[in-house]
Write a protein that holds these residues in place. Structure first.
Motif, PDB file in Angstrom:
ATOM      1  N   VAL A 176       1.500   3.547   6.496  1.00  0.00           N
ATOM      2  CA  VAL A 176       1.822   2.532   7.512  1.00  0.00           C
ATOM      3  C   VAL A 176       3.176   2.866   8.138  1.00  0.00           C
ATOM      4  O   VAL A 176       4.131   3.162   7.415  1.00  0.00           O
ATOM      5  N   VAL A 189      -1.380   4.001  10.068  1.00  0.00           N
ATOM      6  CA  VAL A 189      -1.506   2.659  10.641  1.00  0.00           C
ATOM      7  C   VAL A 189      -0.244   2.365  11.448  1.00  0.00           C
ATOM      8  O   VAL A 189       0.875   2.589  10.975  1.00  0.00           O
ATOM      9  N   PHE A 243       2.850  -3.444   6.659  1.00  0.00           N
ATOM     10  CA  PHE A 243       2.566  -3.018   5.294  1.00  0.00           C
ATOM     11  C   PHE A 243       2.299  -4.224   4.390  1.00  0.00           C
ATOM     12  O   PHE A 243       1.377  -4.236   3.580  1.00  0.00           O
ATOM     13  N   ASP A 256       4.558   2.726   2.872  1.00  0.00           N
ATOM     14  CA  ASP A 256       5.151   2.201   4.109  1.00  0.00           C
ATOM     15  C   ASP A 256       6.282   3.119   4.565  1.00  0.00           C
ATOM     16  O   ASP A 256       7.111   3.519   3.754  1.00  0.00           O
TER      17      ASP A 256
END
Lengths: 397, 300
Positions: free
Chosen positions: A324, A273, A338, A352
């Motif tokens: 992320v 992400v 995150f 994250d």
């Protein structure tokens, strides 16, 4: 309906792409204060206005606080207004950022995302943009110069939709986009005119209409309702953004996603992400990882406000693991993306990686190596070792 | 010459608004409405006027009004005036700010709008302290005055904002007083005719903050002029001219003793004879500077 049939490709920087978008949107008032890396946006718009290529007024203010105040005054007076800033400038206007949103005045701003000091640093980070996430502005982040133009033009339409009536900002990464030239297909003025209806806004401050905008609320409940109404409009904005992206596609043939873009998400078990220009490298990394047998996709956020709940549920809720990449950090907590994402996918392992701070470059090889390592954690243990990782100097900390 | 009976009877300031008794801003706002009528558009930063409007969804001010963050009223007014001009609206955009919104937190924005010669009228409703937050000193609080942050009396001088704005070389500068409404309205009407940046500094004695009887606002305002403490003047294209109302007080002999002004106000209760002496000196200096400037600028 007229559609764009011929391409008009120019090789321009992200900043000139911003200026083109403002010109094509027939912005009437531009108000800005120079700051690196936004500067060439202001210079180009000034040139357009001075040479008659754009029928608008430039207000050359003395600060960013005044830049947004003047743009807001113009927008409240019934015309399309525009500003652009970066970094310290965005923070200097932060009070006005809230003011514009709470008064429900549609207005569009470009943000050349940049590190916040000290130390002084002009390179790329997303801290400035994400610092605005509670303000009530729609917040989008472009991945390339074409998207800068497309997103900005779409943002005018979304913000002026009566289901939304909120301001919007579009981020573009410092230098990686602002000062890097890429081919951009510039639509005809007629196409944009067709796409952008005449400006609508909830009220206009003008002579003979004795309303008062912003005096004290009679009760806290009255004020709370206004806030809740903003929340609902932000939710409405999701569908408006999706529809608007489709309308733009009809006219120009271009669609690069709406709230998100999902790249190679078919059958993906793991998801990266991220948002912004470095997602280009993330796509390369996904290709490399796919070639090596990893079932990985990229979930690219185009909008962080409103946050794409439905898309998250659709793509990420059954993932084996989500990684992320945040180019900002909320000190003492975690990366902003995150933090937004975590509670929406409570049963999915998520970690994250805070990276790219201070403008540190992260390329596709680095992404693919980091992702490989993190995937192996889940493959071995069923979960990620850490919630929050920092990636600094090529090493995960 | 303006006659009161020729001015509109329309109420631009509605009865029952939230101003304190004897509020000078209420007077000033009423005069602005009388001068500009339906063309008026107000931009108002944080200050007493934020409260005077009363509670939304109603308003006690019968003029279009955009509230704005404290530091930003001249900039917002510039944007608004630009938009209304582009839309062909016959508007007079007034940035109506207090001493804080003009001389202190709003000063950068004010200076910027003046230098750009934005087509607005900035009015400083000067009640000489931050009254809305509870009487704290500002840079326009006069020497010797008590406030809640100058409990021994302010040690510094009042910033000479009108002359600072004059130095911006804008088309029109004026000082005015709520004690002399005709003079104020005449200056507003003159400002209306001029394109570009106009600055009017309105002296506005505040009964609550200055500690005087709310029935005495006009009297205190007049005494400020008659003692020579507050000098009414104009500067058109840089040429300074003392206003007829203040002209007699160029001569020291015509001035009312300063003590008459001070004794009405609780904020000056504790001033010493030495401080009063210094105040007298300051009045003389201000007059000397202004008269010299009048003389010099008459030749440009």
């Amino acid at each position: 309906m007229m559609v764009q049939t011929q391409k008009n490709i120019k090789v321009i920087t992200g900043n000139y792409s911003v200026a083109e978008a403002a010109r094509l949107a027939r912005v009437k008032v531009v108000s800005a204060y120079p700051i690196t890396p936004q500067t060439t946006i202001v210079e180009k718009l000034d040139e357009y206005i001075e040479t008659g290529k754009m029928d608008a007024v430039m207000i050359r203010v003395e600060s960013e606080h005044s830049a947004l105040a003047a743009a807001y005054g113009a927008a409240a007076g019934g015309v399309r207004a525009f500003t652009a800033t970066s970094s310290q400038g965005l923070l200097y206007m932060h009070e006005m950022v809230w003011w514009v949103a709470n008064s429900r005045i549609p207005l569009v701003m470009a943000v050349g995302t940049r590190v916040l000091g000290p130390p002084w640093n002009i390179w790329d980070e997303h801290s400035d943009l994400l610092d605005q996430r509670d303000t009530g502005w729609l917040i989008a982040m472009a991945a390339n110069n074409q998207e800068v133009l497309d997103m900005l033009i779409q943002m005018f339409r979304v913000t002026e939709d009566e289901r939304v009536f909120l301001p919007g900002m579009v981020g573009l990464d410092a230098f990686i986009l602002t000062h890097t030239s890429e081919p951009v297909d510039i639509p005809d003025q007629e196409i944009v005119d067709q796409f952008l209806p005449e400006r609508k806004q909830p009220y206009i401050i003008e002579p003979g209409n004795p309303i008062s905008m912003g005096n004290l609320p009679s009760t806290a409940v009255v004020h709370a309702r206004l806030r809740y109404d903003m929340w609902k409009s932000m939710q409405n904005a999701k569908e408006v953004i999706r529809q608007t992206a489709r309308e733009w596609e009809k006219l120009t043939g271009r669609f690069s996603g709406d709230l998100v873009e999902c790249y190679r998400c078919e059958n993906a078990k793991y998801f990266i992400v991220g948002m912004g220009a470095w997602t280009g490298d993330m796509k390369e990394a996904v290709d490399i990882l796919r070639d090596n047998g990893y079932e990985v996709g990229l979930f690219r956020l185009r909008f962080v406000r409103p946050f794409p709940d439905e898309e998250v549920a659709k793509y990420l809720s059954n993932a084996k693991g989500v990684i992320v990449f945040d180019r900002a950090v909320s000190m003492g907590s975690g990366g902003p993306i995150f933090l937004d994402l975590g509670y929406r996918i409570r049963n999915v392992p998520v970690t994250d990686v805070i990276a790219g701070l201070g403008g540190e470059d992260v390329n596709f090889n680095m992404f693919s190596e980091v992702v490989k390592g993190l995937i192996s954690e889940v493959e071995k243990e069923g979960e990620f070792k850490k919630l929050i990782n920092f990636y600094i100097g090529g090493e995960l900390q | 010459m303006i006659r009161l009976q020729d001015l509109t009877k329309k109420k631009y300031l509605l009865p029952g608004n939230a101003a304190c008794p004897g509020c000078p801003l209420n007077m000033g706002l009423r005069y602005v409405g009388m001068a500009f009528e339906d063309k008026t558009v107000l931009v108002v930063p944080a200050g007493c006027t934020s409260v005077i409007q009363g509670l939304m969804p109603k308003t006690g001010i019968n003029m279009p009004l955009l509230n704005i963050a404290f530091a930003a009223s001249p900039a917002a007014a510039a944007g608004l005036a630009t938009a209304l001009a582009l839309r062909g609206k016959d508007a007079i955009v007034v940035s109506w700010a207090g001493d804080g919104g003009s001389a202190d937190i709003g000063f950068a924005s004010l200076s910027g709008a003046a230098e750009r010669n934005d087509n607005i009228i900035h009015i400083v409703a000067d009640n000489e302290a931050y009254m809305n937050t509870g009487i704290q000193r500002s840079s326009l609080t006069p020497f010797g005055a008590w406030t809640t942050t100058t409990v021994k009396g302010k040690q510094e001088q009042k910033k000479d904002l009108p002359l600072i704005m004059w130095a911006h070389k804008v088309p029109y500068i004026a000082t005015a007083s709520v004690g002399y409404p005709i003079d104020f309205i005449e200056k507003l009407k003159k400002a209306q005719q001029i394109k570009g940046f106009k600055y009017i500094h309105l002296h506005a004695p505040c009964p609550v903050g200055w500690r005087f009887d709310p029935g005495m606002t006009v009297e205190v305002a007049k005494l400020a002029v008659q003692t020579g403490m507050w000098i009414l003047f104009e500067a058109e294209n840089g040429k300074i001219r003392i206003s007829p109302t203040s002209r007699p007080y160029a001569n020291k002999k015509n001035r009312t003793p300063l003590e008459e002004y001070l004794k009405l106000q609780g904020r000056f209760e504790k001033v010493t004879p030495e401080m009063i002496k210094k105040m007298y000196e300051e009045i003389d200096n201000n007059w000397r500077i202004l008269l010299e400037l009048e003389e010099i600028t008459s030749k440009i």
